[in-house]
Design an enzyme around this catalytic site. Structure first.
Site, PDB file in Angstrom:
ATOM      1  N   HIS A  67     -50.287  18.074  37.572  1.00  0.00           N
ATOM      2  CA  HIS A  67     -50.875  19.339  37.090  1.00  0.00           C
ATOM      3  C   HIS A  67     -51.707  19.974  38.204  1.00  0.00           C
ATOM      4  CE1 HIS A  67     -50.023  17.841  33.017  1.00  0.00           C
ATOM      5  NE2 HIS A  67     -50.637  16.737  33.352  1.00  0.00           N
ATOM      6  N   ARG A  93     -42.852  23.396  27.797  1.00  0.00           N
ATOM      7  CA  ARG A  93     -43.435  22.178  27.258  1.00  0.00           C
ATOM      8  C   ARG A  93     -43.877  22.412  25.821  1.00  0.00           C
ATOM      9  NH1 ARG A  93     -48.688  18.898  28.903  1.00  0.00           N
ATOM     10  NH2 ARG A  93     -47.934  16.742  28.886  1.00  0.00           N
ATOM     11  N   ARG A 119     -54.813  15.586  19.383  1.00  0.00           N
ATOM     12  CA  ARG A 119     -56.153  15.718  19.977  1.00  0.00           C
ATOM     13  C   ARG A 119     -56.159  16.761  21.101  1.00  0.00           C
ATOM     14  NH1 ARG A 119     -55.612  13.211  24.839  1.00  0.00           N
ATOM     15  NH2 ARG A 119     -53.981  11.628  24.831  1.00  0.00           N
ATOM     16  N   TYR A 146     -44.161  16.244  24.373  1.00  0.00           N
ATOM     17  CA  TYR A 146     -45.220  15.268  24.523  1.00  0.00           C
ATOM     18  C   TYR A 146     -45.738  14.906  23.139  1.00  0.00           C
ATOM     19  CZ  TYR A 146     -49.429  12.963  26.412  1.00  0.00           C
ATOM     20  OH  TYR A 146     -50.403  12.046  26.746  1.00  0.00           O
ATOM     21  N   ASP A 176     -49.082  12.028  37.164  1.00  0.00           N
ATOM     22  CA  ASP A 176     -49.933  12.629  36.147  1.00  0.00           C
ATOM     23  C   ASP A 176     -51.303  13.031  36.731  1.00  0.00           C
ATOM     24  OD1 ASP A 176     -51.472  11.950  32.970  1.00  0.00           O
ATOM     25  OD2 ASP A 176     -50.438  13.755  33.686  1.00  0.00           O
TER      26      ASP A 176
HETATM   27  O1  LIG Z   1     -54.481  13.864  27.647  1.00  0.00           O
HETATM   28  C1  LIG Z   1     -53.377  13.281  27.738  1.00  0.00           C
HETATM   29  O2  LIG Z   1     -52.916  12.520  26.891  1.00  0.00           O
HETATM   30  C2  LIG Z   1     -52.560  13.508  28.889  1.00  0.00           C
HETATM   31  C3  LIG Z   1     -52.314  14.689  29.438  1.00  0.00           C
HETATM   32  C4  LIG Z   1     -52.766  15.939  28.911  1.00  0.00           C
HETATM   33  C5  LIG Z   1     -51.929  16.971  28.846  1.00  0.00           C
HETATM   34  O3  LIG Z   1     -50.687  16.857  29.256  1.00  0.00           O
HETATM   35  C6  LIG Z   1     -52.344  18.278  28.295  1.00  0.00           C
HETATM   36  O4  LIG Z   1     -53.543  18.504  28.101  1.00  0.00           O
HETATM   37  O5  LIG Z   1     -51.445  19.080  28.066  1.00  0.00           O
HETATM   38  C7  LIG Z   1     -51.467  14.666  30.646  1.00  0.00           C
HETATM   39  O6  LIG Z   1     -50.290  14.369  30.547  1.00  0.00           O
HETATM   40  O7  LIG Z   1     -52.002  14.945  31.706  1.00  0.00           O
END
Ligand SMILES: O=C(O)/C=C(\C=C(/O)C(=O)O)C(=O)O
Length: 296
Positions: free
Chosen positions: A32, A123, A129, A156, A248
């Protein structure tokens, strides 16, 4: 400087140089860019505020780890404002592709502009959460729209939510990539019902890909993630042509420890034990999905 959410840890300031040397052309297929918040504001609807993690630091990490390219994934903290993502893609000299978050009312012109910048997917986030729920019909509308550009969908979700998400995924057109191994409960073991159901789901259709990323999120044991390695290895060995790997970085929402990105790279030969599997995981598969025009 925007204050990050209390209790979360920043990314590692000085990750080790990995012992493992990735093959030439390796792709970090899940990372990211965040902010900087005074340039690219975080989404008002966000459920966390990350530390700033700008493109310059992502690209420096790419080089430090021995990787050649990035797939930059829009995270919920920036919501549907993909400006920071587009800025990073445009600065990457073609070395980055993107996965965006969009609304159902996104215009064809806006999608074309994202595609021109290097976006190749959208996505859909189901993590309760992180985001408020989106009606599945909305996701289906978005998927139909972006399929016209040849984009894929990244999903996700939590492992226990597979039964909720699977019917939608089966209705989506094109390739669907599951983030972070479908977030299994590693305490249940690779032979546990939950992970077996996930493996069976992936086996249903060659359109379904999976990222063998985020041992640092899934582990109970902690580094070097011995409890997560069997899950990732099982996925690599069973689906060698539809797995992806990513750091990540910058690891938002971590509380247990600050993962060392170099140590994460050193997990790769433990989950992909041959040079052939490593090349497919790190080069062939991401190139076929994100740079098909350059793919061998
Ligand atoms: O907070 C998580 O579980 C992991 C992530 C969070 C996100 O992807 C997001 O906020 O969209 C990650 O994959 O970096």
């Amino acid at each position: 400087m925007t204050e990050m959410t209390a209790g979360y840890l920043p990314f590692h300031a000085a990750p080790k140089v990995p012992d493992y040397v990735p093959p030439a052309g390796a792709v970090d297929a899940h990372c990211h860019v965040f902010g900087p918040g005074d340039v690219f504001a975080y989404a008002p609807e966000r459920k966390y505020t990350p530390c700033d993690a700008p493109k310059e630091q992502l690209f420096a990490l790419r080089d430090h780890l021995g990787f050649a390219r990035n797939v930059i994934v829009q995270a919920s903290c920036h919501g549907k404002d993909n400006a920071a993502l587009v800025d990073a893609l445009e600065a990457s000299n073609g070395k980055a592709r993107g996965v965006a978050i969009v609304d159902a009312d996104v215009t064809d012109d806006a999608l074309r502009a994202l595609d021109d910048a290097g976006v190749r997917g959208v996505r859909f986030n189901f993590i309760k959460r992180l985001v408020e729920a989106t009606p599945h019909a909305v996701f289906e509308q978005i998927a139909e729209k972006v399929a016209r550009l040849g984009w894929h969908v990244v999903v996700y979700f939590e492992g226990q939510d597979l039964d909720e998400v699977a019917p939608l995924v089966r209705r989506l057109p094109g390739i669907v990539v599951v983030d972070h191994m479908g977030r299994p409960d590693v305490t249940a073991g690779v032979d546990g019902a939950g992970f077996r159901a996930f493996m069976d789901f992936l086996a249903e259709d060659a359109r379904y890909w999976v990222k063998v990323s985020c041992p640092e999120r899934l582990t109970v044991a902690g580094p070097p993630y011995d409890d997560v390695v069997p899950f990732a290895r099982a996925l690599v060995e069973r689906f060698p042509d539809r797995v992806l790997w990513g750091t990540d970085w910058p690891h938002p929402n971590m509380k247990s420890h600050v993962p060392d990105d170099g140590a994460l790279v050193d997990v790769i030969p433990r989950i992909a034990p041959t040079a052939d599997l490593q090349r497919r995981l790190l080069v062939d598969n991401p190139m076929r999905l994100y740079w098909p025009e350059e793919s061998a």
